[in-house]
Each structure stands twice: as C-alpha cells, then as structure tokens.
Design a protein around this motif. Sequence first.
Motif, PDB file in Angstrom:
ATOM      1  N   LYS A  51       0.830  -1.210   0.000  1.00  0.00           N
ATOM      2  CA  LYS A  51       0.000   0.000   0.000  1.00  0.00           C
ATOM      3  C   LYS A  51       0.871   1.270   0.000  1.00  0.00           C
ATOM      4  O   LYS A  51       0.648   2.182  -0.797  1.00  0.00           O
ATOM      5  N   SER A  52       1.872   1.275   0.867  1.00  0.00           N
ATOM      6  CA  SER A  52       2.736   2.471   0.941  1.00  0.00           C
ATOM      7  C   SER A  52       3.499   2.658  -0.365  1.00  0.00           C
ATOM      8  O   SER A  52       3.665   3.784  -0.841  1.00  0.00           O
ATOM      9  N   ILE A  53       3.947   1.527  -0.951  1.00  0.00           N
ATOM     10  CA  ILE A  53       4.693   1.614  -2.215  1.00  0.00           C
ATOM     11  C   ILE A  53       3.771   2.181  -3.304  1.00  0.00           C
ATOM     12  O   ILE A  53       4.181   3.018  -4.119  1.00  0.00           O
ATOM     13  N   ARG A  54       2.522   1.766  -3.254  1.00  0.00           N
ATOM     14  CA  ARG A  54       1.562   2.239  -4.268  1.00  0.00           C
ATOM     15  C   ARG A  54       1.298   3.740  -4.113  1.00  0.00           C
ATOM     16  O   ARG A  54       1.227   4.473  -5.088  1.00  0.00           O
ATOM     17  N   TYR A  55       1.135   4.190  -2.865  1.00  0.00           N
ATOM     18  CA  TYR A  55       0.947   5.634  -2.636  1.00  0.00           C
ATOM     19  C   TYR A  55       2.107   6.413  -3.258  1.00  0.00           C
ATOM     20  O   TYR A  55       1.905   7.441  -3.898  1.00  0.00           O
ATOM     21  N   ALA A  56       3.314   5.879  -3.025  1.00  0.00           N
ATOM     22  CA  ALA A  56       4.500   6.581  -3.540  1.00  0.00           C
ATOM     23  C   ALA A  56       4.472   6.603  -5.067  1.00  0.00           C
ATOM     24  O   ALA A  56       4.735   7.637  -5.687  1.00  0.00           O
ATOM     25  N   LEU A  57       4.131   5.450  -5.657  1.00  0.00           N
ATOM     26  CA  LEU A  57       4.104   5.364  -7.126  1.00  0.00           C
ATOM     27  C   LEU A  57       3.077   6.317  -7.723  1.00  0.00           C
ATOM     28  O   LEU A  57       3.308   6.918  -8.772  1.00  0.00           O
ATOM     29  N   LEU A  58       1.939   6.455  -7.029  1.00  0.00           N
ATOM     30  CA  LEU A  58       0.859   7.305  -7.556  1.00  0.00           C
ATOM     31  C   LEU A  58       1.061   8.780  -7.201  1.00  0.00           C
ATOM     32  O   LEU A  58       0.249   9.628  -7.565  1.00  0.00           O
ATOM     33  N   GLY A  59       2.121   9.057  -6.435  1.00  0.00           N
ATOM     34  CA  GLY A  59       2.388  10.455  -6.072  1.00  0.00           C
ATOM     35  C   GLY A  59       1.423  10.990  -5.028  1.00  0.00           C
ATOM     36  O   GLY A  59       1.189  12.198  -4.945  1.00  0.00           O
ATOM     37  N   LEU A  60       0.859  10.105  -4.202  1.00  0.00           N
ATOM     38  CA  LEU A  60      -0.123  10.537  -3.190  1.00  0.00           C
ATOM     39  C   LEU A  60       0.612  10.910  -1.895  1.00  0.00           C
ATOM     40  O   LEU A  60       0.754  10.107  -0.976  1.00  0.00           O
ATOM     41  N   ARG A  61       1.076  12.140  -1.856  1.00  0.00           N
ATOM     42  CA  ARG A  61       1.934  12.576  -0.747  1.00  0.00           C
ATOM     43  C   ARG A  61       1.178  12.585   0.585  1.00  0.00           C
ATOM     44  O   ARG A  61       1.677  12.080   1.596  1.00  0.00           O
ATOM     45  N   ALA A  62      -0.027  13.186   0.598  1.00  0.00           N
ATOM     46  CA  ALA A  62      -0.741  13.322   1.874  1.00  0.00           C
ATOM     47  C   ALA A  62      -1.070  11.956   2.494  1.00  0.00           C
ATOM     48  O   ALA A  62      -0.793  11.728   3.681  1.00  0.00           O
ATOM     49  N   PRO A  63      -1.645  11.015   1.724  1.00  0.00           N
ATOM     50  CA  PRO A  63      -1.908   9.702   2.337  1.00  0.00           C
ATOM     51  C   PRO A  63      -0.626   9.005   2.788  1.00  0.00           C
ATOM     52  O   PRO A  63      -0.624   8.303   3.799  1.00  0.00           O
ATOM     53  N   LEU A  64       0.460   9.218   2.050  1.00  0.00           N
ATOM     54  CA  LEU A  64       1.721   8.579   2.447  1.00  0.00           C
ATOM     55  C   LEU A  64       2.216   9.145   3.775  1.00  0.00           C
ATOM     56  O   LEU A  64       2.629   8.404   4.676  1.00  0.00           O
ATOM     57  N   LEU A  65       2.164  10.478   3.903  1.00  0.00           N
ATOM     58  CA  LEU A  65       2.609  11.108   5.150  1.00  0.00           C
ATOM     59  C   LEU A  65       1.703  10.716   6.311  1.00  0.00           C
ATOM     60  O   LEU A  65       2.140  10.625   7.454  1.00  0.00           O
ATOM     61  N   ARG A  66       0.450  10.523   5.982  1.00  0.00           N
ATOM     62  CA  ARG A  66      -0.517  10.174   7.012  1.00  0.00           C
ATOM     63  C   ARG A  66      -0.374   8.710   7.454  1.00  0.00           C
ATOM     64  O   ARG A  66      -0.780   8.334   8.540  1.00  0.00           O
ATOM     65  N   GLY A  67       0.251   7.919   6.596  1.00  0.00           N
ATOM     66  CA  GLY A  67       0.363   6.486   6.862  1.00  0.00           C
ATOM     67  C   GLY A  67       1.335   6.182   7.998  1.00  0.00           C
ATOM     68  O   GLY A  67       2.365   6.827   8.149  1.00  0.00           O
ATOM     69  N   LEU A  68       0.966   5.187   8.788  1.00  0.00           N
ATOM     70  CA  LEU A  68       1.830   4.769   9.897  1.00  0.00           C
ATOM     71  C   LEU A  68       2.457   3.409   9.608  1.00  0.00           C
ATOM     72  O   LEU A  68       3.298   2.931  10.365  1.00  0.00           O
TER      73      LEU A  68
END
Length: 386
Positions: A51-68
């Motif tokens: 999931k985190s790798i996918r956020y990074a690939l899609l450029g989803l900065r806010a969800p990535l930063l929000r992720g724990l």
Amino acid sequence: MAVRAFPIQSDPTLLADIRQYGKFDTTGCYQCGSCTLSCELVSDSATFPRKSIRYALLGLRAPLLRGLDPWICHDCGDCSITCPRQAEPRISMITLRRFLTAQYDWTGIASRLLQSKAWYLGSLISIAVLTFLLIVGYHLWYVGMAAKDFTTTPFGLEHMFPIITYYTLVVVLLPLFLLLSRVFRIWRLTMAGESIPWFTYLREAWVYFYESVAQPLLRKCPEHRRWFGHQVLAVGTILMLSIKVFGLHWFQTDNIYSVYNPQRWVGYLSAIFILYGMGDIFVGRWQAKKEIYKETHFHDLVFPVLIVLTVLSGLAAHILRYAGFALGCHYAYALHVVIATPMLVIEMSFGKWAHMVYRPLALYFLAVKERAAQAVTAVEAVSHAI
Ligand code: SF4
Ligand code: SF4
C-alpha cells in the motif's frame, strides 16, 4: 469517527523526493501483492508494504505522510525473499521510514543528514572535534594546566565531575527534548482531522508503553532471536541513560570500590547488555538470510559502531582507573566523551534512536484509530437496530 477526505492529487515529485533517502526500486513491481501476503505483521488496518509503495508510485503525498504502516515493519526481509520481481520491498520500507523521519523533523536537520553521507559524517566529526576542543579548553583555562603537563600530570577525575554532570544532562536531555517535540508534529500529520475523543487517546496510552517495552511485533518475526537481542540491547541502553541522567553523582567517583559493590555491577551489566545486544544483531544478520541483508545502509552501520565504541572507551577508562593508570584513564575518559557526544546528539536526535520513539508512537496511534472506528461501528449498529 469522521474520516478525513484527501483531495486526490498526484504529486509527480514525490518519488524523486523519496529516492533522496535511499533505494526505492519500483520499476519491476507489478503489484502482485505477494509481499503483503508474506508479511507476518499485516492486519486489516495495516496492509503494507504494497500500500505504501503504491501511494508513492501514484504520487499521493498526503496519504503517504498520514500512513503509519512503515513503522510497523520490523525489517525481517520476508517480503523481499518472496517478491518475484526482486523489487526489494524491505529496502523500500527502510527508505520510506527515512523519508518520514525527515518529514517529522521541524528543524530540517534530519533531512540533510539522512540524504547526505557528507553531512552526516561531517556533523558527527564536527561535534567530536568541538567536544575535543572543549575538553582541551577546560583543562587549559578552567583547571589552569600548562600545555606541557598534558602528557605528564596524572590527575584524578574528581575535578571535572561538577561540570561533566551538567554537560551530560545537556547532551542527553536536549536530543530527548527535540525527539519529544516532534510527537505533536507526527500527531498533526497522521491524526489531525479525525475527530477522535481525547479519552480514546487516554484509554489506549498503555499501548505506547507496552510496544516500547515488550516489542510484541518483533516477537512475531520468524527469527525469534532478533526479539531477544533487541530486548537485551534496549535494557542495556535504558540502564546506561538512567545512570547518565539520574545516577551520575553516584556513578562518577574516584573512589575504588570492591568488586561486590552494586555501583560497579550496574555499569558492568549495562555494558554487557549493550555489547551482547549489538553482537547478537550483527551475528544474526550475518547468519540468517544473508543475501537480503547485503544492502545495509551506511547510516545504519555508523550507529552500532558508535555505541560499541562508546561502551568500550568507557570500559577502558574504568579498567585503567582501577589499574592505577590515572593519566591513561584521563585520556580514555576524554575519548569516551568525544565519541559519546556526537552519538547522543546526532543519533538520538535525528538517527536510529528516533525509531525507538516513532515505532511505538505509530502503533499507539493505530490503536487509537482502531478503537475510535470500533466505537463508531457500535454506535451505527445500535442506531440501525433502533
Ligand atoms: S511482491 Fe514484489 S512485485 Fe509483488 S507487489 Fe510486492 S514489491 Fe511488487
Ligand atoms: S520486511 Fe518483514 S515486516 Fe517489513 S514489510 Fe517485509 S515482511 Fe513485513
């Protein structure tokens, strides 16, 4: 619990930003999900690493930063072994933790240190040199020694105890303050916007202490010795820091005690625990799954080397003092302070030690989110029943 909605906006610079902090190989990944299936620590609320790798690939900065999620990963490497494309998801998680560490730090120093070996080594060496100059200056101007006496005068250590007490408190408590000051920022990045009642935070506070002390997730790792080695290391480190913050008056002395005196054994135990824990981590990594650990990051190597050198130089000063070599003891003690200061100031504030605070904090926040979600589900169930 009102879940915060993110504007779906792709940030094309995100991947490049993450790669400033280490390897993040996504070229081979075809999103098969084998890494997530292989991970023992995945749960309904934490489905990493994919999931985190996918956020990074899609450029989803806010969800990535929000992720724990990256903080739950205990670096066992099973996902990298399973990955059919050798995309090294374990390494991607390490890089993400570094990236997040930099985002949590409001001073911007962590970002510089984690991106650049030159900054990292330069800051360690600068603080070591500054410490050395402070020691020399103290002896020349405060004690009033002539430079020629530096190699001949076998002082005891007593004269420096009052100053070293304040010095130690500053170099231990300042990094601790910096670390704790980031807790609010982490909360703001990961939790703000979800209207969770304050008593849910109170109710789940035990999770933080339990995760800090018992590290139950590490216990789930197939290599159980990792948990034991980390526990021993943590006990030794906490003992050492407690001596430095609370027991320095008792611990710093020129008196020679009998071998049965507890003052000596508290120090010995702390040294034995740290050396055992570090040795076990090194040996464990060398013996098990060697191929996936071949890519150990430079920053991750410097910290254990510094902590081992700190302990060994402290032991050398102790042995020389008991053997009656006052001048040798003085130099060994100066070396101990020169090594320990950058280790505490840099590593504790911005490096590996920060993980010891962030990891249980992430698990605590996840527990709070889960508890809040359960409460909402229960309320909805009741209202449907009515
Ligand atoms: S196992 Fe490898 S290829 Fe499959 S999703 Fe994970 S990183 Fe991508
Ligand atoms: S390194 Fe281990 S704990 Fe971390 S994501 Fe991979 S399998 Fe899970």
